[in-house]
Scaffold this motif. Structure first.
Motif, PDB file in Angstrom:
ATOM      1  N   ALA A  79      -7.282 -55.352   0.326  1.00 14.12           N
ATOM      2  CA  ALA A  79      -7.977 -56.401   1.013  1.00 14.12           C
ATOM      3  C   ALA A  79      -7.106 -57.367   1.901  1.00 14.12           C
ATOM      4  N   PHE A  80      -8.065 -58.060   3.173  1.00 14.33           N
ATOM      5  CA  PHE A  80      -7.056 -58.607   4.057  1.00 14.33           C
ATOM      6  C   PHE A  80      -5.773 -59.246   3.328  1.00 14.33           C
ATOM      7  N   TYR A  81      -6.422 -60.700   2.771  1.00 11.61           N
ATOM      8  CA  TYR A  81      -6.006 -62.186   2.440  1.00 11.61           C
ATOM      9  C   TYR A  81      -6.395 -61.564   0.938  1.00 11.61           C
ATOM     10  N   HIS A  82      -5.101 -61.459  -0.252  1.00 13.48           N
ATOM     11  CA  HIS A  82      -4.527 -61.852  -1.775  1.00 13.48           C
ATOM     12  C   HIS A  82      -4.927 -63.266  -2.026  1.00 13.48           C
ATOM     13  N   PRO A  83      -6.131 -64.251  -2.251  1.00  8.62           N
ATOM     14  CA  PRO A  83      -5.771 -65.757  -2.454  1.00  8.62           C
ATOM     15  C   PRO A  83      -4.919 -65.937  -3.799  1.00  8.62           C
ATOM     16  N   ASP A  84      -4.237 -66.586  -3.594  1.00  2.82           N
ATOM     17  CA  ASP A  84      -3.774 -67.374  -5.245  1.00  2.82           C
ATOM     18  C   ASP A  84      -4.587 -67.559  -5.927  1.00  2.82           C
ATOM     19  N   SER A  85      -3.854 -67.034  -7.146  1.00  4.16           N
ATOM     20  CA  SER A  85      -5.416 -66.883  -8.490  1.00  4.16           C
ATOM     21  C   SER A  85      -5.851 -68.282  -8.939  1.00  4.16           C
ATOM     22  N   ARG A  86      -4.550 -69.102  -8.898  1.00  3.36           N
ATOM     23  CA  ARG A  86      -4.602 -70.322  -8.717  1.00  3.36           C
ATOM     24  C   ARG A  86      -6.042 -71.282  -8.181  1.00  3.36           C
ATOM     25  N   THR A  87      -5.224 -70.782  -6.994  1.00  8.03           N
ATOM     26  CA  THR A  87      -6.304 -72.000  -6.184  1.00  8.03           C
ATOM     27  C   THR A  87      -7.585 -70.803  -6.120  1.00  8.03           C
ATOM     28  N   LEU A  88      -7.496 -69.961  -6.417  1.00  5.88           N
ATOM     29  CA  LEU A  88      -8.800 -69.348  -6.301  1.00  5.88           C
ATOM     30  C   LEU A  88      -9.836 -69.941  -7.569  1.00  5.88           C
ATOM     31  N   GLU A  89      -9.225 -70.562  -8.667  1.00  2.76           N
ATOM     32  CA  GLU A  89      -9.818 -70.616 -10.169  1.00  2.76           C
ATOM     33  C   GLU A  89     -10.455 -71.573  -9.425  1.00  2.76           C
ATOM     34  N   ASP A  90      -9.530 -72.776  -8.990  1.00  2.00           N
ATOM     35  CA  ASP A  90      -9.824 -74.138  -8.362  1.00  2.00           C
ATOM     36  C   ASP A  90     -11.301 -74.128  -7.558  1.00  2.00           C
ATOM     37  N   LEU A  91     -11.283 -73.189  -6.873  1.00  2.00           N
ATOM     38  CA  LEU A  91     -12.117 -73.465  -5.866  1.00  2.00           C
ATOM     39  C   LEU A  91     -13.356 -72.539  -5.831  1.00  2.00           C
ATOM     40  N   THR A  92     -12.998 -71.655  -6.909  1.00  2.00           N
ATOM     41  CA  THR A  92     -14.655 -70.668  -7.569  1.00  2.00           C
ATOM     42  C   THR A  92     -15.802 -71.258  -7.203  1.00  2.00           C
TER      43      THR A  92
END
Length: 512
Positions: A79-92
């Motif tokens: 993947a081009f960009y690996h988002p932070d797991s916590r940020t991804l969980e908060d914004l899912t």
């Protein structure tokens, strides 16, 4: 004469007796007992003829499932960009909940927030995802025609088989010596899916890059607004000083006018800056697919930069991982599979076809056989000495065309690789220049302009510095601070463009 009649009668009587005995023996005949002997062990099972076909079908279905799982996974290694797991969980939840997305950007937010929201909500990304799912549906189409023909052959084509058990469509002639045609069809679909998957990654890359650049532009405009408002406040103080001096007869009225002109110009610039900031907010709403009335909060940035590899490593990373190159490589792989599949259907087979039967609904053995079970002559379809497939030359021209197109695609890949190297070099130069200029303004020029402003202001109050020097020091301070904000923003934007050119995000450093 009488003796002749007697002899004929005796012969007929003897013949009837022999026929009666033959008939009696036939009716009383019992086969040998060993023919009724049941074996103690079951004979070894032979694999069904369509086992390979079914196994290949299952493999394609497994590939389809794996691609579907990878489509939902944003943390794939490629993947081009690996988002932070916590940020991804908060914004899912913001992927389908517009109110949650609005709440995330209405307050002060970091750069990771629009990056993740771009992955989840961008219409361009969603369109690319649907194209990948459309490509995945081709897996179920690969074997559809063969399945239909097999069912037709088994249930509708005829009740009589050729030789042995009913084997379904194709028979040995259709499956030997190329049993991998279904696998080649699967490779064609897989390459299509890979190309669509890389195009999805391209859409994600461009959406994330656009979110990053807009984030930095908004931060820059906020900085310009803050610096301009502070400069206006300083000019108001200078205007009061000049007015007091004019009333005391220590300066001319032109000094008061000059300060007022500078302040009015900056007041007008504030209006323009606020409108530019609203335009930047519209760009953010467009990327994140938000309503027009969504409030946008204050953007927060990381001024520490990122860990960037050296230039030769960037070349290797871009050539190996840039999404446009991967799409073209997938298309070349598809072309290779199509050429190989065309060769299996157009080129002469490896054997002469003398031992492969045809599954046809006619009697091929016995006194009522319509035609031989298999070919008995190599020139059965043509005259002696003539080619088996007289239209082979026409098909060969098609293959030559395909091979030339494939070579053209390879040359296009070479051109794009060279263009990628040049693009990376140019983007790296812009980033390096922004980095050097940012360091210059941050460590030297801003401090010097602040010192000059303090000295000139205090000197003007004590009649030791001319008014022209005071205005010049204010202008220098304003330009230096605006330039510092611009260089910081330019560094962030050029970093995003370099990552876009390479096709991979770099590791961000901690905040300063």
């Amino acid at each position: 004469m009488v003796w002749l009649v007697v002899l004929i009668g005796l012969g007929a009587t003897h013949a009837r007796g022999d026929y009666r005995d033959l008939r009696t023996a036939f009716e009383q005949y019992q086969p040998p007992s060993h023919l009724f002997h049941l074996p103690t062990e079951a004979p070894p099972e032979t694999p069904a003829q369509n086992d390979a076909f079914e196994a290949e079908k299952q493999r394609l279905l497994d590939l389809q499932t794996r691609w579907q799982e990878e489509l939902r996974d944003l943390s794939a290694p490629t993947a081009f960009y690996h988002p932070d797991s916590r940020t991804l969980e908060d914004l899912t939840g913001a992927q389908a909940d517009t109110a949650a997305a609005q709440a995330a950007v209405s307050q002060p937010f970091s750069q990771a927030v629009p990056e993740v929201l771009a992955l989840l909500r961008s219409p361009a990304v969603k369109a690319a995802e649907h194209r990948v799912r459309a490509a995945l549906e081709k897996y179920s189409q690969v074997s559809a025609v063969d399945d239909i023909l097999r069912r037709y052959s088994a249930f509708a084509e005829g009740a009589m088989t050729g030789v042995g058990a009913m084997r379904g469509h194709g028979g040995g002639r259709g499956q030997f010596p190329f049993p991998g045609v279904l696998a080649l069809k699967g490779q064609v679909v897989t390459q299509d899916v890979m190309a669509a998957r890389e195009q999805l990654e391209t859409a994600r890359r461009d959406a994330v890059t656009a979110a990053r650049k807009t984030h930095w532009r908004q931060w820059f405009l906020h900085q310009v607004l803050s610096i301009t408002e502070r400069t206006i406040g300083l000019l108001r103080e200078l205007e009061q000083v000049s007015s007091t001096r004019y009333e005391a007869g220590r300066t001319s009225f032109q000094d008061v006018i000059k300060v007022q002109v500078q302040r009015e110009l900056l007041d007008e610039r504030l209006v323009t800056l606020r409108e530019q900031l609203r335009n930047a907010h519209v760009e953010t709403r467009q990327i994140l697919h938000l309503p027009p009335d969504t409030p946008i909060g204050l953007p927060q940035v990381n001024l520490a930069g990122a860990d960037i590899p050296d230039l030769p490593s960037l070349y290797d990373m871009a050539v190996a991982g840039r999404q446009e190159l991967s799409v073209l490589r997938a298309r070349i792989g598809k072309m290779d599979a199509m050429i190989e599949m065309a060769e299996t259907m157009l080129l002469p087979a490896f054997d002469l076809g003398l031992s492969t039967y045809k599954d046809q609904a006619i009697r091929q053995v016995g006194t009522q056989a319509g035609q031989p079970t298999f070919a008995t002559r190599t020139d059965a379809a043509a005259g002696a000495g003539q080619p088996k497939k007289p239209w082979f030359g026409f098909a060969d021209a098609y293959l030559r065309e395909m091979r030339q197109k494939r070579q053209a695609m390879q040359e296009e890949l070479n051109r794009l690789q060279d263009a990628t190297v040049a693009l990376v070099r140019n983007k790296w130069f812009v980033l390096d220049r922004a980095k050097r200029e940012k360091r210059l303004y941050q460590n030297t020029l801003v401090q010097l302009s602040e010192a000059a402003l303090e000295v000139s202001t205090s000197g003007y109050e004590s009649d030791r510095v001319a008014f022209a020097d005071v205005i010049a020091s204010y202008t220098l301070w304003l330009d230096a601070n605006l330039a510092l904000a611009d260089k910081r923003s330019a560094y962030g934007i050029s970093l995003a463009e370099l990552e876009q050119a390479v096709g991979q995000s770099f590791t961000q450093r901690r905040k300063e």
